[in-house]
Design an enzyme around this catalytic site. Structure first.
Site, PDB file in Angstrom:
ATOM      1  N   GLU A 247      -1.901   5.436   2.984  1.00 56.43           N
ATOM      2  CA  GLU A 247      -2.104   3.792   2.644  1.00 56.43           C
ATOM      3  C   GLU A 247      -3.343   3.350   2.227  1.00 56.43           C
ATOM      4  O   GLU A 247      -3.537   2.692   1.158  1.00 56.43           O
ATOM      5  CB  GLU A 247      -1.738   2.957   4.025  1.00 56.43           C
ATOM      6  CG  GLU A 247      -0.160   3.016   4.230  1.00 56.43           C
ATOM      7  CD  GLU A 247       0.137   4.252   4.980  1.00 56.43           C
ATOM      8  OE1 GLU A 247      -0.812   5.112   5.447  1.00 56.43           O
ATOM      9  OE2 GLU A 247       1.415   4.313   5.870  1.00 56.43           O
TER      10      GLU A 247
ATOM     11  N   HIS B 173      13.376   4.028  14.942  1.00 51.55           N
ATOM     12  CA  HIS B 173      13.260   4.376  13.403  1.00 51.55           C
ATOM     13  C   HIS B 173      14.038   5.887  13.165  1.00 51.55           C
ATOM     14  O   HIS B 173      13.932   6.542  14.406  1.00 51.55           O
ATOM     15  CB  HIS B 173      12.015   4.749  13.064  1.00 51.55           C
ATOM     16  CG  HIS B 173      11.702   4.861  11.555  1.00 51.55           C
ATOM     17  ND1 HIS B 173      11.846   6.186  10.989  1.00 51.55           N
ATOM     18  CD2 HIS B 173      11.551   4.025  10.635  1.00 51.55           C
ATOM     19  CE1 HIS B 173      11.614   5.802   9.700  1.00 51.55           C
ATOM     20  NE2 HIS B 173      11.170   4.646   9.389  1.00 51.55           N
TER      21      HIS B 173
ATOM     22  N   GLU C   8      -0.828  -8.933  -1.496  1.00 61.83           N
ATOM     23  CA  GLU C   8      -1.259  -8.547  -0.181  1.00 61.83           C
ATOM     24  C   GLU C   8      -2.396  -7.739  -0.561  1.00 61.83           C
ATOM     25  O   GLU C   8      -2.565  -6.434  -0.140  1.00 61.83           O
ATOM     26  CB  GLU C   8      -0.445  -7.722   0.615  1.00 61.83           C
ATOM     27  CG  GLU C   8      -1.023  -7.449   2.081  1.00 61.83           C
ATOM     28  CD  GLU C   8       0.032  -6.720   2.756  1.00 61.83           C
ATOM     29  OE1 GLU C   8       0.253  -5.618   2.677  1.00 61.83           O
ATOM     30  OE2 GLU C   8       0.773  -7.420   4.040  1.00 61.83           O
TER      31      GLU C   8
ATOM     32  N   ASP D 251       0.757  -1.077   0.165  1.00 66.63           N
ATOM     33  CA  ASP D 251      -0.114   0.026  -0.006  1.00 66.63           C
ATOM     34  C   ASP D 251       0.893   1.256  -0.125  1.00 66.63           C
ATOM     35  O   ASP D 251       0.288   2.466   0.536  1.00 66.63           O
ATOM     36  CB  ASP D 251      -0.949   0.012   1.307  1.00 66.63           C
ATOM     37  CG  ASP D 251      -0.280  -0.276   2.315  1.00 66.63           C
ATOM     38  OD1 ASP D 251       0.886   0.080   2.582  1.00 66.63           O
ATOM     39  OD2 ASP D 251      -0.709  -0.729   3.560  1.00 66.63           O
TER      40      ASP D 251
ATOM     41  N   ARG E 183       3.293   7.078  11.129  1.00 64.76           N
ATOM     42  CA  ARG E 183       3.103   8.522  11.227  1.00 64.76           C
ATOM     43  C   ARG E 183       1.863   9.014  11.801  1.00 64.76           C
ATOM     44  O   ARG E 183       1.753  10.073  12.736  1.00 64.76           O
ATOM     45  CB  ARG E 183       2.800   9.104   9.696  1.00 64.76           C
ATOM     46  CG  ARG E 183       4.249   9.446   9.163  1.00 64.76           C
ATOM     47  CD  ARG E 183       3.996   9.473   7.550  1.00 64.76           C
ATOM     48  NE  ARG E 183       5.165   9.411   7.040  1.00 64.76           N
ATOM     49  CZ  ARG E 183       5.763  10.711   7.085  1.00 64.76           C
ATOM     50  NH1 ARG E 183       5.599  11.941   7.557  1.00 64.76           N
ATOM     51  NH2 ARG E 183       7.416  10.553   6.396  1.00 64.76           N
TER      52      ARG E 183
ATOM     53  N   HIS F  32       6.707   3.526  14.845  1.00 61.35           N
ATOM     54  CA  HIS F  32       7.038   4.719  13.903  1.00 61.35           C
ATOM     55  C   HIS F  32       5.994   5.083  12.873  1.00 61.35           C
ATOM     56  O   HIS F  32       6.491   5.812  11.902  1.00 61.35           O
ATOM     57  CB  HIS F  32       8.439   4.425  13.460  1.00 61.35           C
ATOM     58  CG  HIS F  32       8.435   3.109  12.514  1.00 61.35           C
ATOM     59  ND1 HIS F  32       8.955   2.138  13.030  1.00 61.35           N
ATOM     60  CD2 HIS F  32       8.121   2.765  11.346  1.00 61.35           C
ATOM     61  CE1 HIS F  32       8.943   1.095  12.153  1.00 61.35           C
ATOM     62  NE2 HIS F  32       8.459   1.317  11.326  1.00 61.35           N
TER      63      HIS F  32
HETATM   64  N1  UDP Z   1      11.614  -5.056  10.695  1.00 57.90           N
HETATM   65  C1  UDP Z   1      12.961  -5.075  10.546  1.00 57.90           C
HETATM   66  N2  UDP Z   1      13.769  -4.314  11.484  1.00 57.90           N
HETATM   67  C2  UDP Z   1      13.249  -3.461  12.401  1.00 57.90           C
HETATM   68  C3  UDP Z   1      11.712  -3.403  12.664  1.00 57.90           C
HETATM   69  C4  UDP Z   1      11.195  -4.118  11.746  1.00 57.90           C
HETATM   70  O1  UDP Z   1      13.613  -5.958   9.796  1.00 57.90           O
HETATM   71  O2  UDP Z   1      14.128  -3.031  13.273  1.00 57.90           O
HETATM   72  C5  UDP Z   1      10.799  -5.914   9.763  1.00 57.90           C
HETATM   73  C6  UDP Z   1       9.657  -6.641  10.541  1.00 57.90           C
HETATM   74  O3  UDP Z   1       9.948  -8.022  10.425  1.00 57.90           O
HETATM   75  C7  UDP Z   1       8.539  -6.407   9.395  1.00 57.90           C
HETATM   76  C8  UDP Z   1       8.754  -5.321   8.712  1.00 57.90           C
HETATM   77  O4  UDP Z   1      10.159  -4.834   8.902  1.00 57.90           O
HETATM   78  O5  UDP Z   1       8.383  -7.506   8.225  1.00 57.90           O
HETATM   79  C9  UDP Z   1       7.811  -4.014   9.026  1.00 57.90           C
HETATM   80  O6  UDP Z   1       8.262  -3.209   8.470  1.00 57.90           O
HETATM   81  P1  UDP Z   1       7.249  -1.750   9.158  1.00 57.90           P
HETATM   82  O7  UDP Z   1       6.995  -1.708  10.594  1.00 57.90           O
HETATM   83  O8  UDP Z   1       8.599  -0.599   8.737  1.00 57.90           O
HETATM   84  O9  UDP Z   1       6.257  -1.464   8.159  1.00 57.90           O
HETATM   85  P2  UDP Z   1       4.951  -1.794   7.977  1.00 57.90           P
HETATM   86  O10 UDP Z   1       4.762  -3.140   8.421  1.00 57.90           O
HETATM   87  O11 UDP Z   1       4.113  -1.184   9.230  1.00 57.90           O
HETATM   88  O12 UDP Z   1       4.318  -1.550   6.952  1.00 57.90           O
END
Ligand code: UDP
Length: 364
Positions: free
Chosen positions: A131, A236, A117, A95, A205, A203
């Site tokens: 998103e 982050h 997804e 997204d 927004r 992290h």
């Molecule tokens: N992740 C990572 N390192 C970190 C934190 C998260 O590799 O320090 C991975 C986690 O396993 C997951 C993904 O990053 O698969 C999630 O990313 P994020 O939270 O940035 O985005 P969202 O999932 O909310 O789109």
């Protein structure tokens, strides 16, 4: 058949990697990888972990990039890429602005899109965060919809997508996780071996500002009230996150703040964790597969399945609620066990195989 797989950010790379690796095994598929690099460093470490070299790298990221400017620049760049590559199908995941913009560019070029997804919805287009609009637009333009769950299939039907264009595959995040979790992983940070660990990521927004301060205050209280528990928080780099997290938490002895972890050490951290507090979408999907309870630091989620299953709980950004719910899971073993059942509503680790099979049936 020429298949162009697009990745822009860390979660896209994690969730697209199993699809790329699966398609590479197929004799009928010529797989090319396009990195828009909407995020740079966090994307690169994932690609290198999965041994994926982008064939085309747009390196689009600029400091403080506005979404309008990012979209406009990306759309122009994609024009050139699509003309040169002439893919038979383009696969996007999730997204992000990358997904929405690639879908639009492919629409103009009459190239079919497969959306990995597909069908996550909050049904809240008034929310100022992009998103929901990104996935709705990509959904309207996509030819094939790879829905992670039956619930996401229902969302797509509600959005007017034909049933025959939807396939429930499970989420590829579980493919990546299960393949990674069985490797020999090193967290790379030494934590006291005898202590339980609470893993935190936050992290998003929509939490910036007052909600994030509440979250950090709650973490501070929890850490101070539970010196026998270790808190690990990969922070982050965004100053809205980093400055506040360090202000509230840096001086507390049982809190370890660190840089974002690379994917493999992060999986090691999830495995080591007793409990996870997060506002991440991906982590909400991964933790149940590892049997780890999650408290979600958001008021709503487009991933209701694990909440309905009782293994993930929404606690929002309210100070009292976060402290009370986390403390309960630390103190009440029965409540903890009820959430640590290892139920994984997001997939069985074979989503990428289903995606490859569907593409083979449709393209050959
Ligand atoms: N992740 C990572 N390192 C970190 C934190 C998260 O590799 O320090 C991975 C986690 O396993 C997951 C993904 O990053 O698969 C999630 O990313 P994020 O939270 O940035 O985005 P969202 O999932 O909310 O789109």
């Amino acid at each position: 058949k020429n298949i162009l797989c697009v990745v822009g950010t860390r979660p896209e790379a994690i969730k697209m990697a199993p699809v790329i690796l699966e398609l590479r095994k197929q004799p009928w598929a010529n797989v090319r990888v396009l990195a828009t690099a909407q995020h740079r460093q966090m994307l690169d470490q994932v690609l290198s972990f999965f041994d994926i070299q982008p064939d085309i790298d747009l390196n689009i990221m600029r400091p403080n990039q506005a979404l309008t400017e990012l979209t406009a620049r990306l759309l122009l760049e994609l024009d050139t890429v699509l003309k040169a590559e002439k893919p038979d199908v383009v696969l996007v995941q999730g997204d992000t602005t990358t997904v929405m913009t690639v879908a639009l560019a492919c629409f103009y070029h009459r190239i079919p899109i497969g959306h990995v997804e597909a069908g996550l919805r909050t049904w809240d287009m008034q929310n100022p965060f992009p998103e929901e609009a990104n996935r709705v637009i990509a959904g309207k333009l996509a030819r094939w919809h790879f829905a992670p769950t039956e619930g996401s299939r229902q969302n797509l039907l509600k959005d007017g997508i034909a049933d025959s264009d939807i396939i429930v595959t499970g989420n590829t995040v579980v493919d990546a996780l299960l393949a990674t979790a069985q490797r020999d992983l090193d967290l790379g940070i030494t934590l006291p071996a005898d202590k339980r660990m609470v893993l935190v990521t936050s992290h998003r927004r929509e939490n910036f500002g007052a909600p994030f301060r509440n979250i950090c205050r709650a973490l501070q209280t929890l850490a101070q009230n539970n010196p026998d528990v270790e808190f690990l928080y990969p922070v982050h780099p965004n100053p809205n996150v980093k400055d506040v997290a360090y202000e509230y938490l840096a001086h507390i002895p049982n809190v370890t703040l660190c840089e974002p972890l690379d994917y493999a050490p992060f999986v090691a951290a999830m495995k080591r964790a007793y409990l996870i507090l997060t506002d991440s979408g991906g982590v909400q999907e991964e933790a149940p597969a590892l049997g780890k309870p999650v408290l979600v630091l958001r008021e709503e989620t487009e991933r209701p399945e694990a909440v309905e299953e009782g293994v993930v709980k929404l606690v929002g950004s309210d100070y009292d609620r976060i402290v009370a719910e986390a403390q309960r899971l630390l103190d009440d073993e029965a409540a903890y066990k009820a959430m640590a059942r290892g139920v994984s509503p997001y997939g069985d680790g074979h989503a990428a195989e289903r995606i490859a099979r569907l593409l083979q049936e449709q393209l050959l």
